[in-house]
Scaffold this motif. Structure first.
Motif, PDB file in Angstrom:
ATOM      1  N   GLN A   1       6.079  32.156 -32.849  1.00  0.00           N
ATOM      2  CA  GLN A   1       5.092  32.433 -33.661  1.00  0.00           C
ATOM      3  C   GLN A   1       4.917  34.142 -33.405  1.00  0.00           C
ATOM      4  O   GLN A   1       5.206  34.503 -34.689  1.00  0.00           O
ATOM      5  CB  GLN A   1       4.122  31.493 -33.403  1.00  0.00           C
ATOM      6  CG  GLN A   1       3.008  32.290 -34.274  1.00  0.00           C
ATOM      7  CD  GLN A   1       1.202  31.393 -33.833  1.00  0.00           C
ATOM      8  OE1 GLN A   1       1.325  30.946 -32.607  1.00  0.00           O
ATOM      9  NE2 GLN A   1       0.446  32.081 -34.749  1.00  0.00           N
ATOM     10  N   SER A   2       4.949  34.678 -32.657  1.00  0.00           N
ATOM     11  CA  SER A   2       4.906  36.207 -33.165  1.00  0.00           C
ATOM     12  C   SER A   2       5.932  37.043 -32.633  1.00  0.00           C
ATOM     13  O   SER A   2       5.774  38.136 -32.913  1.00  0.00           O
ATOM     14  CB  SER A   2       4.024  36.736 -31.888  1.00  0.00           C
ATOM     15  OG  SER A   2       4.623  36.277 -30.175  1.00  0.00           O
ATOM     16  N   GLY A   3       7.211  36.552 -32.253  1.00  0.00           N
ATOM     17  CA  GLY A   3       8.717  37.030 -32.652  1.00  0.00           C
ATOM     18  C   GLY A   3       9.238  37.993 -30.965  1.00  0.00           C
ATOM     19  O   GLY A   3       9.229  38.330 -30.130  1.00  0.00           O
ATOM     20  N   CYS A   4       7.319  38.079 -29.712  1.00  0.00           N
ATOM     21  CA  CYS A   4       7.584  38.895 -28.625  1.00  0.00           C
ATOM     22  C   CYS A   4       8.353  38.750 -27.459  1.00  0.00           C
ATOM     23  O   CYS A   4       8.479  37.101 -27.173  1.00  0.00           O
ATOM     24  CB  CYS A   4       5.676  38.514 -28.740  1.00  0.00           C
ATOM     25  SG  CYS A   4       4.587  39.211 -29.426  1.00  0.00           S
ATOM     26  N   LEU A   5       8.935  39.250 -26.831  1.00  0.00           N
ATOM     27  CA  LEU A   5       8.924  38.606 -25.227  1.00  0.00           C
ATOM     28  C   LEU A   5       8.327  38.218 -24.184  1.00  0.00           C
ATOM     29  O   LEU A   5       7.367  38.686 -24.253  1.00  0.00           O
ATOM     30  CB  LEU A   5      10.166  39.843 -24.693  1.00  0.00           C
ATOM     31  CG  LEU A   5      11.447  40.425 -25.538  1.00  0.00           C
ATOM     32  CD1 LEU A   5      11.577  41.937 -25.203  1.00  0.00           C
ATOM     33  CD2 LEU A   5      12.743  39.121 -25.438  1.00  0.00           C
TER      34      LEU A   5
ATOM     35  N   ASN B   1       7.629  44.492 -36.165  1.00  0.00           N
ATOM     36  CA  ASN B   1       8.453  44.715 -35.175  1.00  0.00           C
ATOM     37  C   ASN B   1       9.361  46.128 -36.113  1.00  0.00           C
ATOM     38  O   ASN B   1      10.509  46.536 -35.179  1.00  0.00           O
ATOM     39  CB  ASN B   1      10.333  43.602 -35.449  1.00  0.00           C
ATOM     40  CG  ASN B   1       9.484  42.017 -35.056  1.00  0.00           C
ATOM     41  OD1 ASN B   1       8.866  41.964 -33.777  1.00  0.00           O
ATOM     42  ND2 ASN B   1      10.486  41.061 -35.552  1.00  0.00           N
ATOM     43  N   LYS B   2       8.988  46.244 -36.847  1.00  0.00           N
ATOM     44  CA  LYS B   2       8.823  48.079 -37.086  1.00  0.00           C
ATOM     45  C   LYS B   2       7.463  49.232 -36.759  1.00  0.00           C
ATOM     46  O   LYS B   2       6.333  49.211 -36.573  1.00  0.00           O
ATOM     47  CB  LYS B   2       9.219  48.232 -38.294  1.00  0.00           C
ATOM     48  CG  LYS B   2      10.828  47.527 -38.703  1.00  0.00           C
ATOM     49  CD  LYS B   2      11.175  46.991 -39.785  1.00  0.00           C
ATOM     50  CE  LYS B   2      12.473  46.093 -40.687  1.00  0.00           C
ATOM     51  NZ  LYS B   2      12.935  46.949 -41.737  1.00  0.00           N
TER      52      LYS B   2
ATOM     53  N   MET C   1      -3.421  31.338 -28.573  1.00  0.00           N
ATOM     54  CA  MET C   1      -3.901  32.717 -27.829  1.00  0.00           C
ATOM     55  C   MET C   1      -3.539  32.944 -26.333  1.00  0.00           C
ATOM     56  O   MET C   1      -3.153  34.296 -26.315  1.00  0.00           O
ATOM     57  CB  MET C   1      -5.334  31.860 -27.505  1.00  0.00           C
ATOM     58  CG  MET C   1      -6.352  31.899 -28.379  1.00  0.00           C
ATOM     59  SD  MET C   1      -8.174  31.694 -27.715  1.00  0.00           S
ATOM     60  CE  MET C   1      -8.769  32.749 -26.420  1.00  0.00           C
ATOM     61  N   SER C   2      -2.226  31.231 -26.179  1.00  0.00           N
ATOM     62  CA  SER C   2      -2.031  32.567 -25.065  1.00  0.00           C
ATOM     63  C   SER C   2       0.003  32.533 -25.413  1.00  0.00           C
ATOM     64  O   SER C   2       0.399  32.513 -24.962  1.00  0.00           O
ATOM     65  CB  SER C   2      -1.585  30.652 -24.531  1.00  0.00           C
ATOM     66  OG  SER C   2      -0.827  30.006 -25.445  1.00  0.00           O
ATOM     67  N   ARG C   3      -0.030  33.796 -26.284  1.00  0.00           N
ATOM     68  CA  ARG C   3       1.177  34.152 -26.523  1.00  0.00           C
ATOM     69  C   ARG C   3       0.241  36.252 -26.484  1.00  0.00           C
ATOM     70  O   ARG C   3       0.237  36.148 -25.964  1.00  0.00           O
ATOM     71  CB  ARG C   3       0.987  34.381 -28.397  1.00  0.00           C
ATOM     72  CG  ARG C   3       1.086  33.181 -28.269  1.00  0.00           C
ATOM     73  CD  ARG C   3       1.877  32.177 -29.980  1.00  0.00           C
ATOM     74  NE  ARG C   3       1.711  31.257 -30.397  1.00  0.00           N
ATOM     75  CZ  ARG C   3       2.273  30.293 -30.251  1.00  0.00           C
ATOM     76  NH1 ARG C   3       3.323  30.641 -29.430  1.00  0.00           N
ATOM     77  NH2 ARG C   3       2.620  28.602 -30.522  1.00  0.00           N
ATOM     78  N   PRO C   4       1.559  37.026 -26.421  1.00  0.00           N
ATOM     79  CA  PRO C   4       1.614  38.428 -26.154  1.00  0.00           C
ATOM     80  C   PRO C   4       1.917  39.245 -26.823  1.00  0.00           C
ATOM     81  O   PRO C   4       1.974  39.034 -27.711  1.00  0.00           O
ATOM     82  CB  PRO C   4       3.712  38.158 -25.861  1.00  0.00           C
ATOM     83  CG  PRO C   4       4.035  36.526 -26.113  1.00  0.00           C
ATOM     84  CD  PRO C   4       2.722  36.308 -26.172  1.00  0.00           C
TER      85      PRO C   4
END
Length: 412
Positions: free
Chosen positions: A234-238, A294-295, A397-400
């Protein structure tokens, strides 16, 4: 993390009620704050980097500060920071940097870009900042009773701090296992600082957690992976980097709970910077961010092309800058834009990302110039989502994310 989210969800109806009560009027504590006393790093630095012995970096040049101040002020953003919006919400002047001198009766900021919690990791560690605070005490109050009254009406912001204790080794290629061993030491240092402030009379302390570093453009570029499973869809975070941030925040919250039990007459609250920022990292368009998360707006930070922000550092000659910073989350690949900080400040000042929700920091409604979205609408949306599908809210909510730092002259 699942446990902490479940704990949050169980309290959500109460927190939303508290939000509605607090934003419909001025709470006793909120309207009685007469000063802000702040410690931390570049996320809160309002200008100490201008006067620091270690010297400032690119943040001393335009386009830093261009959006609101129209000049560089030593802030690591295009405009105001979370601490600036908190001051505005309390009807107080913007908090001046300690190293700049002046009148500190309405607040003082000891935060410095690049600062760490641990003493050996930077020139302006939390211990050094506490030393400045103790040196300034005689000019703030004259007697024990005078100091107790002054600090009773002061809001202490302890952080965010600790991010640079991890940024430095991460950027040096040190393994996550080695860096993770630093976390208990960082938490103990923060706890010791809080204890020191309480012994001096601090009555209300807000202690922010770390931002999830897995969404930082700088981290995304450095640790780019070919394995799609390493990223949150969803967020594209590592994921693994965000799990690290969650580990720090989990230990911090446990320690704050211990301190609250130890000092029941003091109000110690946790400011959830992680989940406050995840609102716009998971759904950027909903919060008015049309630019890619991402930018970076300024400099060469670009996750998709695997460019490292330092190759075209924001503020250096020839560095590019976007035409509309308010449409971006990331300012320079490491720090966030004023627009992102405003959303975070609103979610802290007006709820619901302050735990427990027992103080009101909002006496003056924050401006919503960034977009037409209101936090009240967002809280109502969260409440309806929780009613219809608690698991959906848990997943969202459990994303980064995080706000890292590069070289010491640009780290915050």
């Amino acid at each position: 993390m699942a446990q902490s989210v479940s704990h949050f969800l169980s309290k959500l109806p109460v927190m939303i009620i508290a939000f509605l009560v607090l934003t419909n009027g001025c709470g006793t504590l909120g309207c009685n704050y007469t000063s802000i006393i702040s410690f931390g790093d570049s996320i809160a630095d309002t200008g100490n980097s201008l006067y620091s012995k270690s010297g400032g970096g690119a943040e001393l040049n335009l386009p830093y500060g261009e959006t609101y101040f129209h000049r560089p002020t030593g802030r690591f953003s295009n405009g105001r920071l979370i601490i600036d919006f908190i001051a505005e919400s309390l009807g107080l002047p913007l908090v001046p940097p300690y190293l700049g001198g002046g009148d500190f009766k309405h607040g003082v900021n000891f935060a410095v870009g690049g600062a760490t919690a641990l003493k050996a990791s930077s020139d302006n560690s939390l211990d050094v900042q506490l030393g400045w605070f103790q040196k300034l005490l005689p000019s703030l109050c004259n007697s024990s009773s005078d100091c107790n009254e002054f600090f009773r009406r002061s809001l202490f912001l302890v952080g965010e701090i600790g991010g640079n204790d991890y940024n430095y080794p991460f950027f040096q290629g040190i393994s996550v296992e080695v860096i993770q061993a630093l976390v208990p030491k960082v938490i103990n240092t923060i706890s010791s600082a809080i204890t020191t402030l309480i012994t001096h009379g601090a009555a209300t302390l807000v202690v922010p957690g770390n931002l999830p570093i897995g969404c930082s453009v700088e981290y995304l570029a450095i640790f780019k992976s070919q394995n799609k499973d390493d990223y949150d869809p969803q967020s594209g975070c590592l994921n693994w980097l965000n799990e690290f941030s969650q580990y720090h925040n989990s230990l911090l919250q446990k320690e704050l709970d211990r301190l609250q039990t130890l000092y029941p007459n003091t109000t110690i609250v946790y400011a959830d910077y992680y989940n406050a920022s995840m609102l716009f990292y998971s759904s950027p368009a909903q919060y008015g961010f049309s630019g890619s998360t991402n930018k970076a707006c300024c400099g060469g930070g670009n996750f998709e092309s695997n460019q490292i922000c330092g190759s075209q550092k924001c503020g250096s000659p020839g560095a590019s800058v976007c035409s509309d910073p308010s449409s971006y989350v990331s300012w320079d690949g490491i720090h966030l834009t004023e627009a992102a900080y405003r959303w975070m400040a609103m979610s802290i000042v007006q709820g619901p990302y302050i735990v427990p929700p027992r103080i009101n920091m909002s006496c003056v409604p924050l401006s919503k110039k960034v977009s037409d979205y209101s936090l009240t609408q967002d809280v109502n949306r969260v409440f309806l989502l929780w009613q219809s599908s608690p698991s959906s809210l848990t997943n969202s909510m459990s994303r980064p994310l995080e706000v890292p730092l590069e070289t010491r002259s640009w780290i915050g």
